[in-house]
Scaffold this motif. Sequence first.
Motif, PDB file in Angstrom:
ATOM      1  N   MET A  42       0.791  -1.329   0.001  1.00 38.54           N
ATOM      2  CA  MET A  42      -0.254   0.121   0.118  1.00 38.54           C
ATOM      3  C   MET A  42       1.149   1.136   0.458  1.00 38.54           C
ATOM      4  SD  MET A  42      -2.831  -1.406   2.868  1.00 38.54           S
ATOM      5  CE  MET A  42      -3.690   0.505   3.046  1.00 38.54           C
ATOM      6  N   LEU A  43       1.802   1.186   0.436  1.00 44.49           N
ATOM      7  CA  LEU A  43       2.623   2.835   0.871  1.00 44.49           C
ATOM      8  C   LEU A  43       3.167   2.834  -0.309  1.00 44.49           C
ATOM      9  CD1 LEU A  43       3.581   2.290   4.712  1.00 44.49           C
ATOM     10  CD2 LEU A  43       2.421   4.032   3.504  1.00 44.49           C
ATOM     11  N   SER A  44       4.180   1.361  -0.662  1.00 39.86           N
ATOM     12  CA  SER A  44       4.737   1.478  -2.345  1.00 39.86           C
ATOM     13  C   SER A  44       3.851   1.954  -3.382  1.00 39.86           C
ATOM     14  CB  SER A  44       4.910   0.177  -2.171  1.00 39.86           C
ATOM     15  OG  SER A  44       5.910   0.024  -1.752  1.00 39.86           O
ATOM     16  N   SER A  45       2.652   1.871  -3.427  1.00 39.79           N
ATOM     17  CA  SER A  45       1.923   1.749  -4.180  1.00 39.79           C
ATOM     18  C   SER A  45       1.838   4.069  -4.855  1.00 39.79           C
ATOM     19  CB  SER A  45      -0.014   1.187  -4.362  1.00 39.79           C
ATOM     20  OG  SER A  45      -0.440   1.726  -3.151  1.00 39.79           O
ATOM     21  N   ALA A  46       1.653   4.567  -3.651  1.00 40.48           N
ATOM     22  CA  ALA A  46       1.014   6.199  -2.885  1.00 40.48           C
ATOM     23  C   ALA A  46       3.197   6.287  -4.137  1.00 40.48           C
ATOM     24  CB  ALA A  46       1.748   6.267  -1.897  1.00 40.48           C
ATOM     25  N   ALA A  47       3.747   5.492  -4.316  1.00 40.52           N
ATOM     26  CA  ALA A  47       4.972   6.475  -5.517  1.00 40.52           C
ATOM     27  C   ALA A  47       4.613   6.252  -6.612  1.00 40.52           C
ATOM     28  CB  ALA A  47       6.482   5.433  -5.064  1.00 40.52           C
ATOM     29  N   TYR A  48       2.967   5.714  -7.344  1.00 40.27           N
ATOM     30  CA  TYR A  48       2.671   5.874  -8.393  1.00 40.27           C
ATOM     31  C   TYR A  48       1.611   6.017  -7.946  1.00 40.27           C
ATOM     32  CZ  TYR A  48       6.690   1.871  -8.762  1.00 40.27           C
ATOM     33  OH  TYR A  48       7.334   1.002  -8.432  1.00 40.27           O
ATOM     34  N   ARG A  49       1.320   6.554  -7.564  1.00 38.68           N
ATOM     35  CA  ARG A  49      -0.144   7.506  -7.694  1.00 38.68           C
ATOM     36  C   ARG A  49      -0.175   8.659  -8.270  1.00 38.68           C
ATOM     37  NH1 ARG A  49      -4.316   4.776  -4.700  1.00 38.68           N
ATOM     38  NH2 ARG A  49      -3.427   2.862  -3.083  1.00 38.68           N
ATOM     39  N   THR A  96      -0.271  -1.847  21.024  1.00 37.64           N
ATOM     40  CA  THR A  96      -1.463  -1.433  19.181  1.00 37.64           C
ATOM     41  C   THR A  96      -1.073  -0.422  18.091  1.00 37.64           C
ATOM     42  OG1 THR A  96      -2.805  -0.872  19.942  1.00 37.64           O
ATOM     43  CG2 THR A  96      -2.702  -3.151  20.211  1.00 37.64           C
ATOM     44  N   LEU A  97      -0.970  -1.236  17.215  1.00 41.61           N
ATOM     45  CA  LEU A  97      -0.614  -0.499  15.614  1.00 41.61           C
ATOM     46  C   LEU A  97      -1.554  -1.102  14.709  1.00 41.61           C
ATOM     47  CD1 LEU A  97       1.256   2.507  14.807  1.00 41.61           C
ATOM     48  CD2 LEU A  97       2.546   0.976  13.944  1.00 41.61           C
ATOM     49  N   GLY A  98      -2.559  -0.191  14.007  1.00 41.59           N
ATOM     50  CA  GLY A  98      -3.620  -0.158  13.937  1.00 41.59           C
ATOM     51  C   GLY A  98      -3.342  -0.845  12.235  1.00 41.59           C
ATOM     52  N   PRO A  99      -3.754  -0.686  11.123  1.00 37.99           N
ATOM     53  CA  PRO A  99      -3.501  -0.586   9.263  1.00 37.99           C
ATOM     54  C   PRO A  99      -3.362   0.621   8.788  1.00 37.99           C
ATOM     55  CG  PRO A  99      -6.519  -0.584   9.832  1.00 37.99           C
ATOM     56  CD  PRO A  99      -5.449  -0.645  11.553  1.00 37.99           C
ATOM     57  N   VAL A 100      -3.016   0.366   7.677  1.00 36.79           N
ATOM     58  CA  VAL A 100      -2.375   1.128   7.096  1.00 36.79           C
ATOM     59  C   VAL A 100      -4.012   1.943   6.412  1.00 36.79           C
ATOM     60  CG1 VAL A 100      -0.472   2.199   5.106  1.00 36.79           C
ATOM     61  CG2 VAL A 100      -0.193   0.623   6.587  1.00 36.79           C
ATOM     62  N   ALA A 101      -3.958   3.102   6.407  1.00 38.38           N
ATOM     63  CA  ALA A 101      -5.150   4.191   5.833  1.00 38.38           C
ATOM     64  C   ALA A 101      -5.324   2.924   4.859  1.00 38.38           C
ATOM     65  CB  ALA A 101      -4.831   5.378   5.644  1.00 38.38           C
ATOM     66  N   PRO A 102      -7.036   2.864   4.327  1.00 35.19           N
ATOM     67  CA  PRO A 102      -7.511   2.024   3.331  1.00 35.19           C
ATOM     68  C   PRO A 102      -7.326   2.376   2.532  1.00 35.19           C
ATOM     69  CG  PRO A 102      -9.573   2.566   5.414  1.00 35.19           C
ATOM     70  CD  PRO A 102      -7.945   3.076   5.975  1.00 35.19           C
TER      71      PRO A 102
END
Length: 546
Positions: free
Chosen positions: A26-33, A402-408
Amino acid sequence: MTTFDFSPGAQVPLTDVGQQTAPTQMLSSAAYRDGSMEELTKLSEGTSQSAGRFSLLEPNLGEAFCRAVQVRMLGGGRKPVIQSFGVDPAAVVRHCLAASRIRRNRDIRLTIVMAVFGLLFLPGTLVWVGAFQLKRTLSRTASRFSSLNSLVIVVVAAAAVLFAVRPPASGLPGLYLRLVLLAPVAGWFVARRLCTATAVELRKRWTAVLDGADAGPSVPEAVPSGPNDTRAERMREELEKLGQEQNSNVVFYRGRDGILGMGSRWGGWVMDEELRPAPGHTDINQFRSWDVVKAIHGALRDLPRGPLHSGGFPRPSVRHWIVVPVNEGAGAVSRPSGPEVDGYSIRDFEVQRICNEQQFDAGSRHYVGVQFVLWEGQFVLTLMCTVTTLHRSLRVEVTGYTLGPVAPSLAGKPSPRTKTVPKSVKFWETKKVTLPLVTTEEVVRLAIRAPLIWIPSLLEWLGGKLTLPEPFGLRHSWVEPPWTHRFMADDALRAAAPVIRAVHAATLKVLEDNNVDVEPFRNRAGSLGGAVQGAAPGKVDHYDAR
């Protein structure tokens, strides 16, 4: 003399991150958005957008994210980076480098187009750029003039036709005036093909990353081609340094934010009793906190083993941690240094010393922690245990983080651009039409940004940039609370009881072996074992004292 490292480790990116797949993708996809930076700034309070001088030059989401992450994670003189549990930060950085290389190749071609169709006809280019900047400014206003934004382009287009038909001069100047407003339009057609091809490639990478079909980006920038390739060698060293920081055993506790990278503290259970000789003994055997901690460490490693053949716990990560306190609201952290530090980690002998001696007053503290990376990396559950001996008291404390999920929203895949318009005949009905992947305004934006990529500081001053939250970590900067997800919350609450019982059992075994009366500890452990069955998440670090 600088030595050159020909080791092959940096030349073959490692992309197998086990259970850390989803947030890394998910975080890697931000590079191509594509899209606006606002899509990213609204996901985190500390993320902000620095406005530039010209809105037409501002970067989109992918451009801003890549630039910000590369500078923050690989830049010279950068500040320490917080560990990203459940994420492979090196993979995210490599995707940023790969996306930047794709855009740079496009910008090189656009620079040539701008030199031929823009620089040679600079007056007309400036008129068109000014018109698009005015159109963008008017479209963002809330006044009645916002509806006139398209009229600006119509006026300039009419002037271009007028100059082409009846130039105000003759001869060579007249020929130049015929072309001065038309040549940038021809350049726009060429630039549009380049921009569309790159947009298609970026969107393919975007989809492949989220689908897990991407085998990992190649990063030739970090592979030195020879002893004199200092730039690639420096980037290789920075990537290696990033990996050392990720594997560091030093974490930072920042007030109500909890442990940075692990999340806030949601629960705590304490067993604190007096050390007194067991019946039939006049004194207890001397032991140290480290002896208890070693036993607890072994018990935590055996958590996946149970009497029943069920799914149970997955294999956890059990580590000794050194927790450094920082002020609440601190914008930076400082990693320890000295002979007791190896890379970014505290050496074993110093870990033991802190465990045995540094339990009161100023200084860092020792914890042994068990960490579960669950839900394909979307949920990180950490239970930390610390052992304290003060005077005749032994205190064993277990705390949960606890550490929650990355923003959906970062899981969204690219979709075609559409627009709802009325039908030509049945005008009372509407239909969806597919718009071009790259708009006219986007082509202009990319074309005028292209020649400035060689001076990134000037480009940021003119167009703005993305400012990341500090202290920065790729994971904890983009997460949402886990307690809104029913099953994630259940996993956190269910894990507390077996972990606490394992800690108590290991502690009682050490105490028994050293002639300590364990009956008070056993009673306390029993009461805690009953209380933990009704455990509920709370804001443990939000004290009522004022």
